[in-house]
Write a protein that holds these residues in place. Structure first.
Motif, PDB file in Angstrom:
ATOM      1  N   ASP A   1      -3.948 -11.164  -5.261  1.00  0.00           N
ATOM      2  CA  ASP A   1      -4.497  -9.875  -4.832  1.00  0.00           C
ATOM      3  C   ASP A   1      -5.980  -9.950  -4.485  1.00  0.00           C
ATOM      4  O   ASP A   1      -6.480  -9.130  -3.712  1.00  0.00           O
ATOM      5  CB  ASP A   1      -4.228  -8.778  -5.869  1.00  0.00           C
ATOM      6  CG  ASP A   1      -4.653  -9.148  -7.282  1.00  0.00           C
ATOM      7  OD1 ASP A   1      -5.112 -10.288  -7.496  1.00  0.00           O
ATOM      8  OD2 ASP A   1      -4.525  -8.283  -8.178  1.00  0.00           O
ATOM      9  N   HIS A   2      -6.691 -10.942  -5.012  1.00  0.00           N
ATOM     10  CA  HIS A   2      -8.106 -11.089  -4.681  1.00  0.00           C
ATOM     11  C   HIS A   2      -8.326 -11.607  -3.261  1.00  0.00           C
ATOM     12  O   HIS A   2      -9.449 -11.582  -2.748  1.00  0.00           O
ATOM     13  CB  HIS A   2      -8.781 -12.049  -5.664  1.00  0.00           C
ATOM     14  CG  HIS A   2      -8.274 -13.456  -5.571  1.00  0.00           C
ATOM     15  ND1 HIS A   2      -7.050 -13.832  -6.077  1.00  0.00           N
ATOM     16  CD2 HIS A   2      -8.815 -14.572  -5.015  1.00  0.00           C
ATOM     17  CE1 HIS A   2      -6.857 -15.121  -5.851  1.00  0.00           C
ATOM     18  NE2 HIS A   2      -7.912 -15.596  -5.205  1.00  0.00           N
ATOM     19  N   GLU A   3      -7.259 -12.054  -2.584  1.00  0.00           N
ATOM     20  CA  GLU A   3      -7.388 -12.659  -1.265  1.00  0.00           C
ATOM     21  C   GLU A   3      -7.169 -11.683  -0.105  1.00  0.00           C
ATOM     22  O   GLU A   3      -7.234 -12.095   1.055  1.00  0.00           O
ATOM     23  CB  GLU A   3      -6.386 -13.804  -1.117  1.00  0.00           C
ATOM     24  CG  GLU A   3      -6.623 -15.009  -2.002  1.00  0.00           C
ATOM     25  CD  GLU A   3      -5.743 -16.175  -1.601  1.00  0.00           C
ATOM     26  OE1 GLU A   3      -5.972 -16.755  -0.522  1.00  0.00           O
ATOM     27  OE2 GLU A   3      -4.799 -16.489  -2.357  1.00  0.00           O
ATOM     28  N   ILE A   4      -6.898 -10.445  -0.371  1.00  0.00           N
ATOM     29  CA  ILE A   4      -6.528  -9.504   0.685  1.00  0.00           C
ATOM     30  C   ILE A   4      -7.531  -9.512   1.831  1.00  0.00           C
ATOM     31  O   ILE A   4      -7.170  -9.688   3.001  1.00  0.00           O
ATOM     32  CB  ILE A   4      -6.369  -8.085   0.106  1.00  0.00           C
ATOM     33  CG1 ILE A   4      -5.127  -8.013  -0.786  1.00  0.00           C
ATOM     34  CG2 ILE A   4      -6.286  -7.050   1.229  1.00  0.00           C
ATOM     35  CD1 ILE A   4      -4.978  -6.701  -1.525  1.00  0.00           C
ATOM     36  N   GLU A   5      -8.799  -9.298   1.518  1.00  0.00           N
ATOM     37  CA  GLU A   5      -9.814  -9.215   2.572  1.00  0.00           C
ATOM     38  C   GLU A   5      -9.964 -10.537   3.322  1.00  0.00           C
ATOM     39  O   GLU A   5     -10.150 -10.547   4.542  1.00  0.00           O
ATOM     40  CB  GLU A   5     -11.158  -8.789   1.979  1.00  0.00           C
ATOM     41  CG  GLU A   5     -11.195  -7.349   1.498  1.00  0.00           C
ATOM     42  CD  GLU A   5     -10.579  -7.126   0.121  1.00  0.00           C
ATOM     43  OE1 GLU A   5     -10.543  -5.969  -0.337  1.00  0.00           O
ATOM     44  OE2 GLU A   5     -10.142  -8.123  -0.499  1.00  0.00           O
ATOM     45  N   ALA A   6      -9.871 -11.650   2.612  1.00  0.00           N
ATOM     46  CA  ALA A   6     -10.013 -12.951   3.258  1.00  0.00           C
ATOM     47  C   ALA A   6      -8.861 -13.229   4.222  1.00  0.00           C
ATOM     48  O   ALA A   6      -9.061 -13.756   5.330  1.00  0.00           O
ATOM     49  CB  ALA A   6     -10.092 -14.054   2.199  1.00  0.00           C
ATOM     50  N   ILE A   7      -7.646 -12.855   3.825  1.00  0.00           N
ATOM     51  CA  ILE A   7      -6.486 -13.044   4.704  1.00  0.00           C
ATOM     52  C   ILE A   7      -6.621 -12.183   5.955  1.00  0.00           C
ATOM     53  O   ILE A   7      -6.386 -12.641   7.080  1.00  0.00           O
ATOM     54  CB  ILE A   7      -5.177 -12.723   3.953  1.00  0.00           C
ATOM     55  CG1 ILE A   7      -4.925 -13.756   2.854  1.00  0.00           C
ATOM     56  CG2 ILE A   7      -3.995 -12.684   4.922  1.00  0.00           C
ATOM     57  CD1 ILE A   7      -3.783 -13.400   1.926  1.00  0.00           C
ATOM     58  N   LEU A   8      -7.006 -10.931   5.764  1.00  0.00           N
ATOM     59  CA  LEU A   8      -7.158 -10.026   6.903  1.00  0.00           C
ATOM     60  C   LEU A   8      -8.246 -10.528   7.856  1.00  0.00           C
ATOM     61  O   LEU A   8      -8.088 -10.476   9.083  1.00  0.00           O
ATOM     62  CB  LEU A   8      -7.498  -8.621   6.425  1.00  0.00           C
ATOM     63  CG  LEU A   8      -6.381  -7.871   5.691  1.00  0.00           C
ATOM     64  CD1 LEU A   8      -6.886  -6.524   5.203  1.00  0.00           C
ATOM     65  CD2 LEU A   8      -5.158  -7.682   6.579  1.00  0.00           C
ATOM     66  N   ALA A   9      -9.357 -11.016   7.318  1.00  0.00           N
ATOM     67  CA  ALA A   9     -10.435 -11.519   8.164  1.00  0.00           C
ATOM     68  C   ALA A   9      -9.995 -12.757   8.938  1.00  0.00           C
ATOM     69  O   ALA A   9     -10.267 -12.894  10.140  1.00  0.00           O
ATOM     70  CB  ALA A   9     -11.667 -11.838   7.310  1.00  0.00           C
ATOM     71  N   ALA A  10      -9.297 -13.676   8.271  1.00  0.00           N
ATOM     72  CA  ALA A  10      -8.857 -14.905   8.930  1.00  0.00           C
ATOM     73  C   ALA A  10      -7.853 -14.603  10.035  1.00  0.00           C
ATOM     74  O   ALA A  10      -7.918 -15.187  11.131  1.00  0.00           O
ATOM     75  CB  ALA A  10      -8.245 -15.853   7.900  1.00  0.00           C
ATOM     76  N   ALA A  11      -6.922 -13.685   9.781  1.00  0.00           N
ATOM     77  CA  ALA A  11      -5.912 -13.344  10.789  1.00  0.00           C
ATOM     78  C   ALA A  11      -6.531 -12.596  11.961  1.00  0.00           C
ATOM     79  O   ALA A  11      -6.166 -12.821  13.122  1.00  0.00           O
ATOM     80  CB  ALA A  11      -4.809 -12.508  10.150  1.00  0.00           C
ATOM     81  N   ARG A  12      -7.484 -11.712  11.672  1.00  0.00           N
ATOM     82  CA  ARG A  12      -8.140 -10.968  12.749  1.00  0.00           C
ATOM     83  C   ARG A  12      -8.916 -11.912  13.662  1.00  0.00           C
ATOM     84  O   ARG A  12      -8.931 -11.745  14.888  1.00  0.00           O
ATOM     85  CB  ARG A  12      -9.077  -9.921  12.142  1.00  0.00           C
ATOM     86  CG  ARG A  12      -9.799  -9.056  13.171  1.00  0.00           C
ATOM     87  CD  ARG A  12      -8.813  -8.165  13.902  1.00  0.00           C
ATOM     88  NE  ARG A  12      -9.488  -7.336  14.888  1.00  0.00           N
ATOM     89  CZ  ARG A  12      -9.028  -7.118  16.118  1.00  0.00           C
ATOM     90  NH1 ARG A  12      -7.895  -7.678  16.509  1.00  0.00           N
ATOM     91  NH2 ARG A  12      -9.678  -6.348  16.949  1.00  0.00           N
ATOM     92  N   ALA A  13      -9.545 -12.916  13.072  1.00  0.00           N
ATOM     93  CA  ALA A  13     -10.311 -13.879  13.859  1.00  0.00           C
ATOM     94  C   ALA A  13      -9.423 -14.663  14.813  1.00  0.00           C
ATOM     95  O   ALA A  13      -9.891 -15.165  15.840  1.00  0.00           O
ATOM     96  CB  ALA A  13     -11.052 -14.838  12.922  1.00  0.00           C
ATOM     97  N   GLN A  14      -8.127 -14.760  14.482  1.00  0.00           N
ATOM     98  CA  GLN A  14      -7.191 -15.498  15.338  1.00  0.00           C
ATOM     99  C   GLN A  14      -6.454 -14.588  16.314  1.00  0.00           C
ATOM    100  O   GLN A  14      -5.624 -15.064  17.087  1.00  0.00           O
ATOM    101  CB  GLN A  14      -6.175 -16.259  14.472  1.00  0.00           C
ATOM    102  CG  GLN A  14      -6.800 -17.266  13.530  1.00  0.00           C
ATOM    103  CD  GLN A  14      -7.678 -18.262  14.251  1.00  0.00           C
ATOM    104  OE1 GLN A  14      -7.333 -18.775  15.317  1.00  0.00           O
ATOM    105  NE2 GLN A  14      -8.844 -18.548  13.672  1.00  0.00           N
ATOM    106  N   GLY A  15      -6.728 -13.272  16.271  1.00  0.00           N
ATOM    107  CA  GLY A  15      -6.155 -12.386  17.271  1.00  0.00           C
ATOM    108  C   GLY A  15      -5.139 -11.385  16.780  1.00  0.00           C
ATOM    109  O   GLY A  15      -4.571 -10.641  17.589  1.00  0.00           O
ATOM    110  N   ALA A  16      -4.873 -11.317  15.469  1.00  0.00           N
ATOM    111  CA  ALA A  16      -3.944 -10.301  14.959  1.00  0.00           C
ATOM    112  C   ALA A  16      -4.508  -8.914  15.243  1.00  0.00           C
ATOM    113  O   ALA A  16      -5.686  -8.655  14.995  1.00  0.00           O
ATOM    114  CB  ALA A  16      -3.709 -10.484  13.464  1.00  0.00           C
ATOM    115  N   GLY A  17      -3.671  -8.025  15.751  1.00  0.00           N
ATOM    116  CA  GLY A  17      -4.131  -6.687  16.105  1.00  0.00           C
ATOM    117  C   GLY A  17      -3.746  -5.617  15.112  1.00  0.00           C
ATOM    118  O   GLY A  17      -4.363  -4.546  15.076  1.00  0.00           O
ATOM    119  N   GLU A  18      -2.709  -5.861  14.314  1.00  0.00           N
ATOM    120  CA  GLU A  18      -2.255  -4.914  13.304  1.00  0.00           C
ATOM    121  C   GLU A  18      -2.143  -5.623  11.963  1.00  0.00           C
ATOM    122  O   GLU A  18      -2.056  -6.857  11.903  1.00  0.00           O
ATOM    123  CB  GLU A  18      -0.883  -4.340  13.677  1.00  0.00           C
ATOM    124  CG  GLU A  18      -0.841  -3.572  14.980  1.00  0.00           C
ATOM    125  CD  GLU A  18       0.561  -3.083  15.299  1.00  0.00           C
ATOM    126  OE1 GLU A  18       1.269  -2.627  14.380  1.00  0.00           O
ATOM    127  OE2 GLU A  18       0.960  -3.171  16.475  1.00  0.00           O
TER     128      GLU A  18
END
Length: 370
Positions: A256-273
């Motif tokens: 659960d401590h990784e939520i923000e890191a996962i979202l940031a990494a995926a957004r940097a690769q182009g995830a839109g949702e």
């Protein structure tokens, strides 16, 4: 190692240690036990009788065909955005210990434990059945979810190619589809997916549970490395295919401590949702995940399950619509709030991409005009 049967009893304690194979036999697998399913009349207990000394070979994956009369599964659940789905496989070799679909293996007389990830079934007629069902008079198109109970791009897809065949049918019929996977094998089908995306017929959701490769190997031993999933998000996005990242499952005291890191990494690769799902523990999964914690993270088990119960109305699982995915209470709201804030800060879309149902055109439909 031999096995003896015990009569099943509703009041019998759930002791998974009795169904835990030797470590060598489950090397490279997610589940730490192989308990009988809830419908079985007896339970099996492993014990050492001295007849098989020495090293125990690892369990092999067995794949069998399953014949079915229909391939589309319908549902009327108000808390999921689709009413029909396809699962070309039963069971999943990824071996994710937390998989909410594990209890489904009990319906075929197998264990939701190691059997779920080693005794797999294919549906070889899937593409033919799909074409037939989409061609039925009066069929009304709505987004099909591919898949919901097992990963459509699990390792055996490389050989059986059922997902590829289903996508070819959907492309031919110009039918919308949403794909959920944690495998970079999805990039193999970019040729089909990019063509469908031009007409808003496809969206891909990539599940990332953790960015920690050590934790990932323990939780989901045969799923691709988290880095490979991020690379898949980039490849799909660059091809013009809408991509959602799903932080799932969120496991208290573990990832659960990784939520923000996962979202940031995926957004940097182009995830839109982005979306998330709180750990779900229906039926046998409660004991299976507890057993896994006892082996890998014993010091976190009580804390993790206390937070799960807090978010599930004091129980291990609450199947009520509206609560089963994200839970309720202080912990569940904290996770939801963190998701909302991170998504806004990182620039994720507030609304989901809506797929196109107007383009649906069964092959040969134009001939009916003459």
């Amino acid at each position: 190692m031999s096995v003896r049967k015990q009569a099943s009893s509703e009041s019998a304690p759930r002791r998974l240690a009795a169904t835990t194979p030797a470590a060598e036999a489950r090397r490279g697998r997610g589940a730490t036990a192989n308990p009988a399913g809830r419908f079985e009349a007896s339970r099996r207990e492993a014990f050492d009788d001295g007849w098989e000394p020495g090293e125990v070979p690892p369990r092999r994956t067995e794949v069998s065909p399953e014949r079915t009369r229909r391939i589309l599964t319908r549902n009327d659940s108000p808390d999921i955005p689709f009413d029909r789905s396809i699962n070309p496989y039963r069971g999943c070799e990824h071996g994710c210990v937390y998989c909410f679909a594990r209890p489904n293996h009990a319906y075929v007389g197998l264990s939701p434990g190691l059997d779920f990830e080693t005794r797999l079934f294919t549906k070889p007629d899937a593409a033919r059945l799909l074409a037939r069902e989409l061609s039925a008079p009066g069929y009304s198109p709505r987004t099909i979810a591919l898949a919901t109970a097992t990963d459509p791009y699990q390792p055996i897809e490389r050989e059986h190619r059922l997902t590829r065949a289903l996508l070819a049918v959907l492309a031919r019929f110009r039918h919308p589809v949403g794909i959920v996977t944690k495998s970079n094998l999805v990039t193999r089908d970019i040729d089909l997916l990019a063509e469908m995306a031009r007409d808003r017929l496809v969206k891909v959701a990539v599940s990332i549970t953790t960015l920690d490769p050590v934790l990932a190997r323990r939780m989901e031993p045969r799923a691709p490395h988290p880095r490979k999933r991020l690379e898949a998000i980039r490849a799909l996005s660059q091809a013009g295919i809408p991509v959602m990242v799903i932080v799932a499952p969120v496991i208290p005291a573990l990832n659960d401590h990784e939520i923000e890191a996962i979202l940031a990494a995926a957004r940097a690769q182009g995830a839109g949702e982005a979306n998330h799902v709180l750990l779900r523990l229906p039926h046998e999964l409660d004991a299976l995940v507890s057993d896994w914690f006892a082996e890998h993270y014993p010091g976190r088990r009580e804390h993790a399950f206390a937070l799960v119960r807090q978010a599930r109305g004091g129980k291990a699982y609450d199947a009520a619509f509206g609560r089963r995915m994200v839970g309720e209470g202080a912990y569940a709201e904290l996770i939801a709030q963190r998701m909302r804030l991170a998504k806004a800060r990182l620039g994720y879309a507030a609304a989901r991409v809506t797929l196109n149902t107007e383009a649906f055109a069964p092959p040969g439909a134009q001939l009916a005009l003459f």
